[in-house]
Design an enzyme around this catalytic site. Structure first.
Site, PDB file in Angstrom:
ATOM      1  CE  LYS A   1      -3.321   2.723   0.229  1.00 24.11           C
ATOM      2  NZ  LYS A   1      -4.606   2.903   1.120  1.00 24.11           N
TER       3      LYS A   1
ATOM      4  CB  CYS B   1      -3.669   7.466   0.631  1.00 24.80           C
ATOM      5  SG  CYS B   1      -4.807   6.656   1.599  1.00 24.80           S
TER       6      CYS B   1
END
Length: 403
Positions: free
Chosen positions: A203, A257
């Site tokens: 990720k 993010c």
């Protein structure tokens, strides 16, 4: 498996859509949030965030009795932790919310339970979750702990939660298999199995890849300004090459993010994370560059007309067509210019006009699109769909919305 009870910790931009989706898929879902007003809103079948289709999913889930919200966890078969993972000063990773959420569920965890960390986290955090559970009296040899990072696009979350491939990495092979089995009950994309550390790094890698590519586009836009070239035309022409895909430049990078996760790698990798660190620095610099451009326009106006201009900043969210302000460079620009210039108004069509957006000198002034267009200097920071119909020759367009 749909007869299992799921407890979701954190009812924000990932936790609430996940809870509503699972409830609509037949799971009995107990959602947890520390904010009482959020809990009350959800229990009325309403939502506190903007996301297409989410309102329908939540209303249906609550009305069916499959989704209930509370400020405290309860016993369940599957626990999902979906809380923020920001950083401390100096870009040091902060997993305090993850640790707190883990401690909160420890009294309710029993043998055979699956514990899933969905929060994007530094490498080793999933093992930390297992460690915290053990320290709080849980026999971790009899439970299954895994990481399955969310990888959805705001604005398309409800679709992508189902359609996107997912990565599952457990602290043991059995934890990986048990957790992957759970995701395959509602994910139509492929569920890929690995270990916890690889899932965590995957990720972070995905978001760092995006950050590096955006940094190239942002640096290119700065160079084009210096060379007197239209970056939007240049991008269009260069992308006609079959193996070139330059992203859109903007005013920086925001969101929880991409603006945060690369620092997790930089913090751990230190001097070996050269490109990733530089990309973060370029994207941060682009925001400062935009601020200076706007201030220069304001100074030129004041020198010409003998008064300070009324400046309208069009867009505050971190990306188009959402209300999410987390790490938003546009919001940072608005705060800075409000502080330094004063005569600034803001247009954000995805946020109610009566919203209170605090700054270090007071509140940002939200106005309608029509009021914004009557300003002396109009600055487009975010390419919201509401802005694409305008044809303005004298506006500052940092997001290409007028192109």
């Amino acid at each position: 498996m749909k007869d299992k009870k799921v407890c979701v910790i954190g009812l924000g931009y990932i936790g609430l859509p996940t809870s509503a989706l699972l409830a609509n898929k037949g799971f009995d879902v107990h959602g947890v949030d520390v904010v009482q007003s959020t809990v009350d809103t959800i229990n009325r079948g309403e939502i506190h965030i903007v996301e297409p289709e989410l309102d329908t999913f939540v209303k249906t889930a609550v009305n069916s009795g499959k989704l209930k919200a509370n400020t405290k966890p309860t016993e369940a078969d599957i626990f999902i932790i979906a809380v923020p993972t920001p950083f401390h000063e100096g870009y040091v990773p902060n997993i305090d919310y993850v640790v707190s959420a883990t401690k909160s569920i420890a009294p309710y965890v029993k043998e055979g339970n699956i514990i899933i960390l969905e929060s994007t986290s530094p490498v080793g955090t999933t093992e930390k979750v297992e460690e915290v559970l053990k320290e709080n009296g849980v026999d971790t040899s009899k439970i299954y702990v895994a990481h399955c990072p969310e990888r959805v696009l705001p604005g398309q979350i409800m679709r992508e939660l189902v359609e996107n491939d997912r990565i599952v990495g457990g602290t043991t092979k059995e934890a990986t298999k048990k957790t992957a089995q759970f995701y395959r009950t509602f994910v139509t994309g492929e569920v890929l199995e690995t270990d916890a550390k690889t899932a965590e790094m995957a990720k972070l890698t995905e978001n760092s890849f995006r950050d590096v590519n955006i940094a190239f586009a942002n640096e290119l836009s700065i160079l084009c300004e210096k060379f007197g070239i239209d970056v939007w035309e240049l991008r269009k022409l260069a992308n006609r090459h079959p193996r070139v895909n330059i992203l859109y430049p903007g005013v920086g990078v925001g969101g929880h993010c991409i603006a945060v996760d690369p620092w997790f790698i930089v913090h751990a990798g230190k001097e070996d994370a050269k490109i990733i660190r530089t990309a973060r620095e370029v994207n941060t610099y682009k925001t400062e560059w935009v601020i200076e451009k706007i201030k220069n326009e304001a100074l030129k106006f004041e020198n010409e007309y003998g008064r300070k201009p009324k400046i309208a900043l069009m867009g505050l969210a971190f990306k188009p067509d959402i209300d999410d302000l987390r790490e938003s460079p546009a919001l940072y620009i608005a705060n800075r210019l409000t502080d330094e210039l004063g005569s600034v108004i803001c247009v954000e069509p995805n946020i109610p006009l009566d919203s209170k957006l605090k700054t270090n000198i007071g509140e940002l002034k939200l106005v309608s699109i029509e009021d914004g267009l009557e300003s002396d200097i109009i600055v487009f920071l975010v390419a919201h769909k509401e802005f694409k119909k305008f044809n303005l020759d004298n506006a500052l367009d940092f997001c290409g919305v007028l192109k």
